[in-house]
Structure formats: structure tokens, C-alpha cells
Design a protein around this motif. Sequence first.
Motif, PDB file in Angstrom:
ATOM      1  N   ALA A   1       0.834  -1.206   0.000  1.00 52.23           N
ATOM      2  CA  ALA A   1       0.000   0.000   0.000  1.00 52.23           C
ATOM      3  C   ALA A   1       0.868   1.255   0.000  1.00 52.23           C
ATOM      4  O   ALA A   1       0.578   2.229  -0.695  1.00 52.23           O
ATOM      5  CB  ALA A   1      -0.918  -0.003   1.219  1.00 52.23           C
ATOM      6  N   ALA A   2       1.953   1.227   0.771  1.00 52.92           N
ATOM      7  CA  ALA A   2       2.812   2.408   0.885  1.00 52.92           C
ATOM      8  C   ALA A   2       3.646   2.633  -0.369  1.00 52.92           C
ATOM      9  O   ALA A   2       4.175   3.725  -0.572  1.00 52.92           O
ATOM     10  CB  ALA A   2       3.719   2.266   2.111  1.00 52.92           C
ATOM     11  N   SER A   3       3.758   1.604  -1.206  1.00 49.30           N
ATOM     12  CA  SER A   3       4.637   1.719  -2.367  1.00 49.30           C
ATOM     13  C   SER A   3       3.983   2.477  -3.527  1.00 49.30           C
ATOM     14  O   SER A   3       4.669   2.959  -4.405  1.00 49.30           O
ATOM     15  CB  SER A   3       5.065   0.328  -2.842  1.00 49.30           C
ATOM     16  N   THR A   4       2.656   2.583  -3.527  1.00 50.44           N
ATOM     17  CA  THR A   4       2.012   3.377  -4.581  1.00 50.44           C
ATOM     18  C   THR A   4       1.703   4.754  -4.019  1.00 50.44           C
ATOM     19  O   THR A   4       0.982   4.881  -3.030  1.00 50.44           O
ATOM     20  CB  THR A   4       0.693   2.738  -5.055  1.00 50.44           C
ATOM     21  N   THR A   5       2.274   5.778  -4.634  1.00 43.94           N
ATOM     22  CA  THR A   5       2.118   7.120  -4.081  1.00 43.94           C
ATOM     23  C   THR A   5       1.191   7.989  -4.924  1.00 43.94           C
ATOM     24  O   THR A   5       0.878   9.105  -4.537  1.00 43.94           O
ATOM     25  CB  THR A   5       3.493   7.814  -3.991  1.00 43.94           C
ATOM     26  N   ASP A   6       0.737   7.472  -6.053  1.00 45.74           N
ATOM     27  CA  ASP A   6      -0.091   8.295  -6.933  1.00 45.74           C
ATOM     28  C   ASP A   6      -1.573   8.018  -6.761  1.00 45.74           C
ATOM     29  O   ASP A   6      -2.406   8.639  -7.417  1.00 45.74           O
ATOM     30  CB  ASP A   6       0.308   8.067  -8.391  1.00 45.74           C
ATOM     31  N   ARG A   7      -1.917   7.082  -5.906  1.00 53.38           N
ATOM     32  CA  ARG A   7      -3.335   6.816  -5.636  1.00 53.38           C
ATOM     33  C   ARG A   7      -3.456   6.148  -4.267  1.00 53.38           C
ATOM     34  O   ARG A   7      -2.498   5.533  -3.785  1.00 53.38           O
ATOM     35  CB  ARG A   7      -3.961   5.944  -6.729  1.00 53.38           C
ATOM     36  N   PRO A   8      -4.637   6.275  -3.654  1.00 57.14           N
ATOM     37  CA  PRO A   8      -4.810   5.669  -2.340  1.00 57.14           C
ATOM     38  C   PRO A   8      -4.941   4.154  -2.454  1.00 57.14           C
ATOM     39  O   PRO A   8      -5.261   3.623  -3.519  1.00 57.14           O
ATOM     40  CB  PRO A   8      -6.123   6.286  -1.842  1.00 57.14           C
ATOM     41  N   ALA A   9      -4.682   3.488  -1.341  1.00 58.41           N
ATOM     42  CA  ALA A   9      -4.772   2.023  -1.308  1.00 58.41           C
ATOM     43  C   ALA A   9      -5.876   1.589  -0.372  1.00 58.41           C
ATOM     44  O   ALA A   9      -6.155   2.248   0.632  1.00 58.41           O
ATOM     45  CB  ALA A   9      -3.442   1.440  -0.843  1.00 58.41           C
ATOM     46  N   VAL A  10      -6.501   0.490  -0.727  1.00 62.44           N
ATOM     47  CA  VAL A  10      -7.450  -0.146   0.190  1.00 62.44           C
ATOM     48  C   VAL A  10      -7.034  -1.614   0.347  1.00 62.44           C
ATOM     49  O   VAL A  10      -6.828  -2.317  -0.646  1.00 62.44           O
ATOM     50  CB  VAL A  10      -8.912  -0.011  -0.279  1.00 62.44           C
ATOM     51  N   ILE A  11      -6.876  -2.006   1.587  1.00 59.32           N
ATOM     52  CA  ILE A  11      -6.572  -3.402   1.893  1.00 59.32           C
ATOM     53  C   ILE A  11      -7.882  -4.068   2.293  1.00 59.32           C
ATOM     54  O   ILE A  11      -8.509  -3.666   3.283  1.00 59.32           O
ATOM     55  CB  ILE A  11      -5.541  -3.498   3.034  1.00 59.32           C
ATOM     56  N   ILE A  12      -8.315  -5.010   1.490  1.00 59.14           N
ATOM     57  CA  ILE A  12      -9.524  -5.766   1.849  1.00 59.14           C
ATOM     58  C   ILE A  12      -9.058  -6.941   2.685  1.00 59.14           C
ATOM     59  O   ILE A  12      -8.504  -7.915   2.169  1.00 59.14           O
ATOM     60  CB  ILE A  12     -10.301  -6.215   0.596  1.00 59.14           C
ATOM     61  N   ALA A  13      -9.264  -6.814   3.992  1.00 56.01           N
ATOM     62  CA  ALA A  13      -8.782  -7.828   4.927  1.00 56.01           C
ATOM     63  C   ALA A  13      -9.912  -8.820   5.185  1.00 56.01           C
ATOM     64  O   ALA A  13     -10.910  -8.476   5.827  1.00 56.01           O
ATOM     65  CB  ALA A  13      -8.321  -7.167   6.216  1.00 56.01           C
TER      66      ALA A  13
END
Lengths: 273, 321
Positions: free
Chosen positions: A226-238
Amino acid sequence: MQRTNNVQELNAICKRVRRHIVQMIGAARSGHPGGSLSAVEILVTLYFDVLRHDAARPDWPGRDRFILSKGHGAPVLYAVMAECGYLPVEELATLRKLGSPLQGHPDKRFLPALEASTGSLGQGLSLALGMGAAARLDGAGWRTYVVLGDGECQEGQIWEAAMFGAFHRMGNVCAIVDYNKIQLDGFVKDIMELEPFRAKWEGFGWNVIDVDGHDIAALQGAFAAAASTTDRPAVIIAHTVKGKGVSFMENNPKYHGTAPTPQEVEAAMKELA
Amino acid sequence: MSPRTKFELKPGMATREAFGRALVELGRENPNVVAVDADLSKSTYTHFFAVEFPGRFFSCGIAEANMVGVAAGLASAGKIPFAASFASFAVNKGFEQMRVLVAYPGVNVKIVGTHCGISIGEDGPSQMATEDIALACSLAGFVVLSPADEVSMRALVRAAAAHNGPVYIRAGRPKVPVIYPPSQSFEIGRSVELTGGTDLTIVATGLLVAEAIRAADQLAAEGVSARVLDMHTIKPLDTDAIRRAAAETGALVVAEEHLAEGGLGVRVAQAVARTHPCPMEFVGLADTYAESGTPEELLDKYGLTARDVAAAARRVLARKR
């Protein structure tokens, strides 16, 4: 406080946190055990490994921000914060009591170390994105993490915020959905189906990461991705199990919002020994 | 003979435009001032700010709940966000977010609702905010401002930014007269006495302040001495000025471009009941929704003109005697 990326140590902390959750909700005689137990690994991995924070300096400007948007999961947040040293572990017994810092839903007025007062579902993602926007304006490196419930994603504001996050390229924001498949009235698929859930987030432009929400090593990998993409937000579906760790609570909608009886607390504590 | 009004009414700009211009000034002075808007920036005049500070302007699209939430997040991290939309959308659609994300934690967000009241005109009731004062005042800790002209709007936008806490500012669509000289100072929570008077007091806010001044002129011609108070701050209410007005003039008229039930009038009545009970009359929108028409036609039809204020004054004087 103790910080660790050791999976075995993190799992040991998770067990302590689960015991706190069962005991504190049992003592309070009301509360939401199921969705607290499902999010234990998510919060423990965040607070003990991922988040940059310092319990001795809760107002440190450079800290990462954490918002529990599914505010009814307050017990897991309080228990993890106690394990981190934000409050004495003994204080957990005051949950939901008059004047306690541990209000029924997180309340900044009573526990200033909290980043947000939550409890009305659907709102935390907007808040997280606003915080992320402020960090970006300041050129600050801190990140914002927000845990959402799955049922919470039925709220329209979540999708207003999802559009905003992708449009404004909020790469410093990471949402985690505690996808335990159960909400108050029953199974999510019977109340208001969210599937195809991954495709919805992808369609809204987010970096989507599916993970077993009880596998700490997998969660660590997801947070790194998640932290590696800086051009868009991340969502972790846990993907999680509601009531995880207490056999009679697991996958049982009854324990969304029902406190365990003293006998049930005793039985649960044996399982969590 | 009653004193004439101190201030001459001259043509001026809409209070929404005065807000937009004041926001740009604030933006130049304080880099922490930011703006969020929901696809109405050309109507709320936040586009002035957007043009000058594009990096500090956040377009939310037509999504007011998220707009208020984003503003709360910005404020939580030290910014001073102004979130603007039509009052009917910012407050009604963003209300729960104003309650839980702004009022409850006491976050430093400024909500600006433009196109308030019925003077928006032809667009009709779905776009008209006639209950925003009631809603905003129901939020604990909120400051609620309703400036009457461009001078007071400019000053009160600055006061809102300097105040650390939630503020709601009400702004109108039509051009309104300038009431104040540029040097006039304003303080949150302190009303301005526009006209001295001894027979009754007209407590007015927003668009109705100019109407109250005109009504006082009409009454003066009849030998009636009317005090006019500009109640630009609806919460916290200037209860001292109200108590003095009730005690010294013995009769009150409250005038506002809002539902008469639930707005400034009921708040003033509560203050009067607690301090110096006296006859009161109320000028405001009845328990209904307006319709399309020119602002002038609507204000006339729904009873929000100087004529209506003067008529209410005569009624309250009759009850006083």
C-alpha cells in the motif's frame, strides 16, 4: 513501547488483546465483541510494526494518523492503545462507565490521544482524506490509516470519499476494510451485498490489495504494498472472521453487538489462555 | 421626534461575493486557510480563492457529506478550512457530518452556506435554505453568523477564521445595500445598535436588517421611535442587548429570512422570557415553502419586507399599550 516486526511476538500481543476485549466487554455488559475480535491482527500489526507513533508524545506532529471509522470496534482500539502504553491496562475495566476515557464509541474529548471521534458509520474515510490532504500541503511524510467495516461500506459517503481519494491522488492514505462478512442484522450478503467488492474499489481507482486479515505476515506485506504506490490511495480488503478466536462467537451475527455473559467470558478466557 | 437611522443605505454587493473576496484576503495572509467546495464555486465565490490558490482548493464534486468530512480532516491536521455550498445543501446534506465530525469533537471548520432564505428567487424551494439557522444552532459549540452586508461579512469572515472552533456563516444570493462604513468593527456575539429608539426594538438579521432600517424610517414618520439591532451573531446570542432592549423599550419585533418557528425569533424570545418578558412579534417565513419568482416578488408575497416589519411593529405597540 515495544515495537516489533516479529510475527510470533505480534501474535502473542494479539492473544493478550483478545483477552482484554472479552474481559472489558464482559465487565461493561454491553458492546460489540465480534467486530473487535475480527480486527485484532489489523490493529496490532499497525500499532506495533507499521505506524510511526509514540505513546509518550501523542501530539507529535510527524506521527502517522489512525482512525477507527467503525467506531463500535472501540474495544480493540482501546486494548491495543493500552498495550502500547497510551493508557494503563487496568483502565480497560472502565469501558463504557460514566466519566471513563473509554467511551462506548471513540471520543476525543475523553481520550485526547485519539485522532477522531467516530461511531456514525461512513464518515472516517472522508476524515482520513482530509488529513492526508493537510499532510500533502505541508510537505509532511506522515500517512493516514483508516479501518472501515464491511457493512459500513453500504454508506454512500464511503463512495463519495472513494471518488475524492482517487481524483486527488491521495497516495498517503490507506484504508483497511475489516471484511468479516457480518453486520448487525445478519450476513452482509443477506442485508446488502457488497460483491463484487474488489471490482468496486478498482472501478473507483484505488490500489486494491486482498489479504487474509488474520495472517500477520500477509498484513505486513499488504501495508508495504500500500505504501509503495504514491499516486493513488490504497485499500486493503482484509478477509476476516467475525468473533475470531472465541469459538462460539466466530461467524455468529449474535455477537456483533451482544456482550458475553460471565459464563461466556469464562469459557472464552479458557480458549484464549 | 425619533432619531433617524445612523447609516445611509447604499448599493452594495451580495454577501456571498463579499465572503469570496474576504476568503482570498485571508488566504494571502494565512497559508493554513484552505477551501473545499461541492461544484458551486462560481456561485459561492470560492472560485476567487481557487484561482489564486489552486493547491489549497479541494473540489469535492457534488458530495456535501464528504466535503464536510474532508474539511474536518483538514482541520484536525491544523488547517483552517472553509467549506462552502448552497446553505440548503451544505447544512441539510452535511448536517450529520457537521454534528459528528465537526461539532462533537469541536474541530476548527467553517461552513459557509450561500443562497440562504427565499431571496434566491427563481430556482425555488429545493434550493432555498429556510431552516439552516435552526439546524446550525442545534449543534453544540457552533458559532452561527448571519451578516447583513458586505462590510459586516468581510469582518465576520475574518472573525470566524480567528475563532478556534466550528462556525457557520450564512450568506445571501442577491445584491444587498451597504449598511456600514468600512471602519465599523464587529465582534462575534455582540450586536450592533443601528438606530437608537425608545418605543420598541426591531431585532433583525441578514437581509432583514436593511428592511428593519427602512421600517424604522417609516415608523419615525409616524412618531414612533424604533431601536434597530443588527443581530449578526445568532449563536452565541447577545442576550445583554436583548435584555436592555426589552427593559428599555418594552416591545420587540424579530425579523429574519428563515422559518419564523426555529430561527432567531425563538432564540430571542427565550432570552426575553428569561430576563424581561414583554410583547413580541415575529417576521419570518410561515410554516411553508416558497416558490419561484423574483426575489422582490417573493419577499413581498411571503411577508419579509420593510412594510411587514413596520406592520409587526404597530401590532406589538398595540399590545404594549
